[in-house]
Design an enzyme around this catalytic site. Structure first.
Site, PDB file in Angstrom:
ATOM      1  N   GLN A  73       1.048  -1.176  -0.006  1.00  0.00           N
ATOM      2  CA  GLN A  73      -0.192   0.022  -0.354  1.00  0.00           C
ATOM      3  C   GLN A  73       1.240   1.138  -0.289  1.00  0.00           C
ATOM      4  O   GLN A  73       1.409   1.103   0.826  1.00  0.00           O
ATOM      5  CB  GLN A  73      -0.902  -0.243   1.389  1.00  0.00           C
ATOM      6  CG  GLN A  73      -1.535   0.697   1.051  1.00  0.00           C
ATOM      7  CD  GLN A  73      -3.200   0.141   2.274  1.00  0.00           C
ATOM      8  OE1 GLN A  73      -3.497  -0.349   2.540  1.00  0.00           O
ATOM      9  NE2 GLN A  73      -2.916   1.301   3.341  1.00  0.00           N
ATOM     10  N   GLY A  74       1.006   2.532  -0.917  1.00  0.00           N
ATOM     11  CA  GLY A  74       0.986   3.320  -0.911  1.00  0.00           C
ATOM     12  C   GLY A  74       0.767   4.779  -0.660  1.00  0.00           C
ATOM     13  O   GLY A  74       0.550   5.247  -1.588  1.00  0.00           O
ATOM     14  N   SER A  86       4.371  -1.697   4.019  1.00  0.00           N
ATOM     15  CA  SER A  86       4.831  -2.782   4.717  1.00  0.00           C
ATOM     16  C   SER A  86       4.881  -4.035   3.288  1.00  0.00           C
ATOM     17  O   SER A  86       4.104  -3.497   2.305  1.00  0.00           O
ATOM     18  CB  SER A  86       4.106  -4.319   5.568  1.00  0.00           C
ATOM     19  OG  SER A  86       2.963  -2.658   6.766  1.00  0.00           O
ATOM     20  N   GLU A 114      -9.040  -2.629   6.530  1.00  0.00           N
ATOM     21  CA  GLU A 114      -8.062  -3.130   7.586  1.00  0.00           C
ATOM     22  C   GLU A 114      -8.450  -2.988   9.155  1.00  0.00           C
ATOM     23  O   GLU A 114      -8.348  -3.682   9.316  1.00  0.00           O
ATOM     24  CB  GLU A 114      -6.966  -2.134   7.451  1.00  0.00           C
ATOM     25  CG  GLU A 114      -6.114  -2.434   8.727  1.00  0.00           C
ATOM     26  CD  GLU A 114      -4.361  -1.115   7.847  1.00  0.00           C
ATOM     27  OE1 GLU A 114      -5.082  -0.001   8.105  1.00  0.00           O
ATOM     28  OE2 GLU A 114      -3.215  -1.391   8.596  1.00  0.00           O
TER      29      GLU A 114
END
Lengths: 385, 332
Positions: A124-125, A159, A242
């Site tokens: 994820q950016g 991550s 999330e």
């Protein structure tokens, strides 16, 4: 109000436990084993083959269409068994659901089956050096060109970026629009020219996170997820996913840590010290509070599709408890706490945990931001600036 | 697993809250507290509304206790439903009115006479003995502990000063007082132990209500009180304390509900510790947030703070060591 599994859930849990016991080595009383990148990928494939990937995904997209409580059982049992994360945890838990929601048919066909099988790993950016807690101030720039965009910028705290095949990238496509409105989400190919991943070394020495440097990266139009300018909404969707059963994973991991703390207290002969006993008992109460609050939030999610408001405190209070566990463990070691590595108790496990857990109240939403969310959205207090 | 309130439970909670909010405003609670009195006139209404119904399970009772704590419900409901009722139920009779329990198993003895049982001894700090129609007394008999109903008039009851005037206690002395046998040995001793566990769970529920109300009073104050031209709740130094208070309440609430849904020694101990800690710490936070107002006699918060301190005294001794026992085994 019931706390036992239904018949189906009990059968699912029993099958999962048996499978985990067969796949994983016996958990050690001290330090857990480390998993290499190849082992992680193999683990993801094994999970998929056994039907434990995409439990809550719709069956039309290759999932099992189960309710969140099955995902919670998976989260709990795999954490208790000290199984590693699925290397595709970001794809499975966050990017996949966002693609289901916002993706084109071609994007769904390309990504969803590969996320499930572990063939494609996503990172994820979102965060940037100047946009951590304040995500809307993302500066990574995606400039419109013929047939697509050219991206320049820098992302941090990603991550799995060192393993990732794709990245869900949030970038600014309209610098003139209001802060939240000028953002767009992209499904970036991490092998595209101009993408560079650098491991980010934390104070513990770990490299769980990465920097992603983007210079002149070309992204074609068909890689835009959702409408251009709607990136903020796509990002919120992924972050909502999330939160789902993550609290239950954290609690189960804390339970493993607390077991280790009890063993450490016994090994140090501190288990008869009334102050140590009281402190560990208090941590146990905190753990149980988190556990049953996770179940309450889950019950709300089963009924309404959204976790209950009480879920907003799980990560906040987990980070405090986890930090207290490793702090107490080091205090139990006394002067031995100054050692590290092979010279230290359990090969320096607690020294490492003490350093690593310092990040717990910062990563994944700082405690200050989480309290702000509770104050404004749950208690209805006026916005603070 | 479905760890959420059922529709019936939610309806019960809402009905209880509505009744209590309609009946007991701040001024009325303060008046009862200042006089050290209970609203005994409301007892028949409570019975009519079903607060003593036999079909209430532990989960329902915890919800009523929570709402009672929230309102500082000034009636001897806890002493009756939490302490005495299980004894009457075991005997197959109904209490004649508000009742309480005096555990005199260490200090009282019962002697069989021709005309029945006579009780002698003294029990200190018996909750609501001053307003109970009947006091259930645990006393020793030659065969073991037994439980007797003693009319209040047959006992000598002298009031004690307490930190929470709505939870008045009295010393009870018995000199040949006539008692009617409600539960004899060998069932009385395990019944007493079960009552202790049930009472602890109900008080944990009550503590959640106390914490929840104190938080609500403080949040309300933080939204409306302005300083430096802004509501004080917009200052992070204030709002973050309240957020921590919310976390404290919710974690404890989960443990109180869990103890009600699946009672075990460990579950009850966790609930007791977390709930009494939440009640005290959230009351303290609330007073801090309310500032100078918060420490005045006129501002309502100290009524809840006093209850929190009373609950802490009832609940806080023991649970952590009980939990440590289960984690480490016997303390050597």
């Amino acid at each position: 109000m019931r706390l036992d599994d239904s018949e189906d859930q009990a059968a699912f849990r029993a099958g999962l436990k048996a499978w985990l016991a067969e796949q994983l080595p016996e958990a050690t009383p001290s330090a857990p084993r480390a998993w290499s990148a190849d082992e992680l990928r193999a683990w993801s494939k094994a999970l998929h083959a056994a039907g434990y990937a995409g439990l809550t995904w719709p069956s039309e997209h290759g999932g099992r269409g189960l309710s969140p409580s099955y995902q919670a059982i998976y989260a709990e049992e795999s954490a208790l068994a000290e199984a590693p994360d699925h290397a595709g945890v970001i794809g499975l838990g966050m990017v996949g659901p966002a693609i289901v929601h916002y993706g084109t048919d071609a994007q769904k066909a390309e990504h969803l089956p590969r996320i499930l099988s572990g063939e494609t790993i996503f990172c994820q950016g979102f965060s940037e050096p100047d946009a951590g807690s304040d995500l809307a101030s993302v500066r990574t720039r995606a400039r419109r060109v013929d047939g697509g965009y050219v991206v320049d910028g820098e992302k941090v705290w990603s991550s799995y970026a060192h393993l990732a095949d794709h990245c869900l990238l949030l970038a600014r496509t309209d610098p003139d629009a209001a802060k939240h409105r000028g953002l767009t989400c992209f499904l970036l190919d991490m092998r595209a020219p101009g993408v560079e991943v650098r491991p980010l070394r934390q104070l513990s020495g770990d490299t769980d996170f990465n920097q992603i440097l983007l210079s002149g990266v070309e992204i074609p139009d068909d890689r835009v997820l959702g409408e251009p300018g709607q990136g903020w909404r796509v990002a919120l969707t992924t972050l909502a996913h999330e939160r789902g059963t993550f609290g239950i994973t954290l609690t189960a991991r804390l339970s493993v840590q607390l077991d280790r703390l009890v063993k450490t207290a016994k090994a140090c002969g501190a288990d008869t010290d009334p102050r140590v006993r009281a402190e560990i008992a208090e941590l146990y109460v905190d753990l149980q509070g988190l556990r049953f609050t996770g179940y309450r939030a889950l019950a709300a999610m089963e009924r309404t599709g959204e976790p209950g408001p009480e879920s907003s405190i799980l990560k906040l209070r987990w980070s405090q408890a986890n930090q207290r566990v490793s702090a107490l463990a080091l205090r139990l070691l006394g002067a031995g706490a100054a050692a590290d590595g092979t010279d230290a108790f359990w090969g320096g496990y607690w020294q490492h945990q003490r350093l690593r857990s310092r990040a717990n109240s910062i990563e994944g939403g700082t405690s200050e931001i989480l309290r702000g969310i509770v104050a404004e959205r749950v208690l209805g207090l006026p916005k603070s600036r | 697993m479905d760890f959420a309130l059922t529709e019936d439970q939610t309806a019960l909670k809402v009905a209880a809250r509505t009744y209590l909010e309609d009946t007991y405003g701040f001024e009325r609670i303060a008046a009862f507290a200042d006089e050290g009195e209970n609203d005994l006139a409301a007892w028949p209404e409570l019975v009519r509304q079903g607060w003593l119904d036999p079909d209430l399970g532990l989960a329902e009772l915890v919800l009523l206790a929570e709402e009672g704590g929230r309102a500082l419900h000034p009636v001897p409901w806890f002493a009756t439903a939490g302490l005495a009722l299980p004894v009457y139920r075991a005997a197959g009779v109904e209490p004649a009115g508000p009742a309480t329990l005096a555990d005199g198993s260490g200090t009282c003895r019962a002697t069989r006479r021709d005309d029945g049982w006579r009780l002698d001894g003294a029990v200190q700090a018996v909750l609501h003995a001053d307003v109970a129609t009947e006091i259930v007394v645990a006393a020793r008999t030659p065969a073991g502990v037994a439980l007797f109903g003693v009319g209040r008039a047959a006992a000598s009851v002298s009031a004690c000063a307490g930190i929470d005037p709505l939870r008045a206690t009295s010393d009870v002395a018995l000199a040949g007082a006539e008692g009617r046998l409600l539960a004899g040995p060998p069932s009385a001793a395990p019944l007493l132990a079960a009552i202790r566990s049930r009472a602890t769970t109900l008080l944990a529920g009550e503590a959640i209500g106390v914490a929840d109300r104190a938080l609500a009073i403080a949040v309300d104050h933080a939204k409306t009180r302005s300083q430096f031209d802004r509501p004080i709740g917009s200052f992070q130094a204030v709002s973050q304390q309240l957020a921590d208070g919310y976390a404290e309440v919710e974690l404890a609430r989960s443990l109180a509900y869990r103890a009600a849904a699946a009672p075990s020694a460990e579950a009850v101990a966790c609930a007791a510790h977390a709930a009494s800690r939440a009640a005290v710490s959230v009351c303290e936070t609330a007073i801090q947030v309310c500032g100078g107002m918060g420490v005045t006699w006129e501002f309502p918060l100290h009524r809840w703070f006093r209850r929190a301190l009373w609950l802490e005294a009832e609940l806080a001794s023991g649970p952590l060591e009980a939990i440590a026992h289960s984690l480490f085994g016997e303390h050597s």
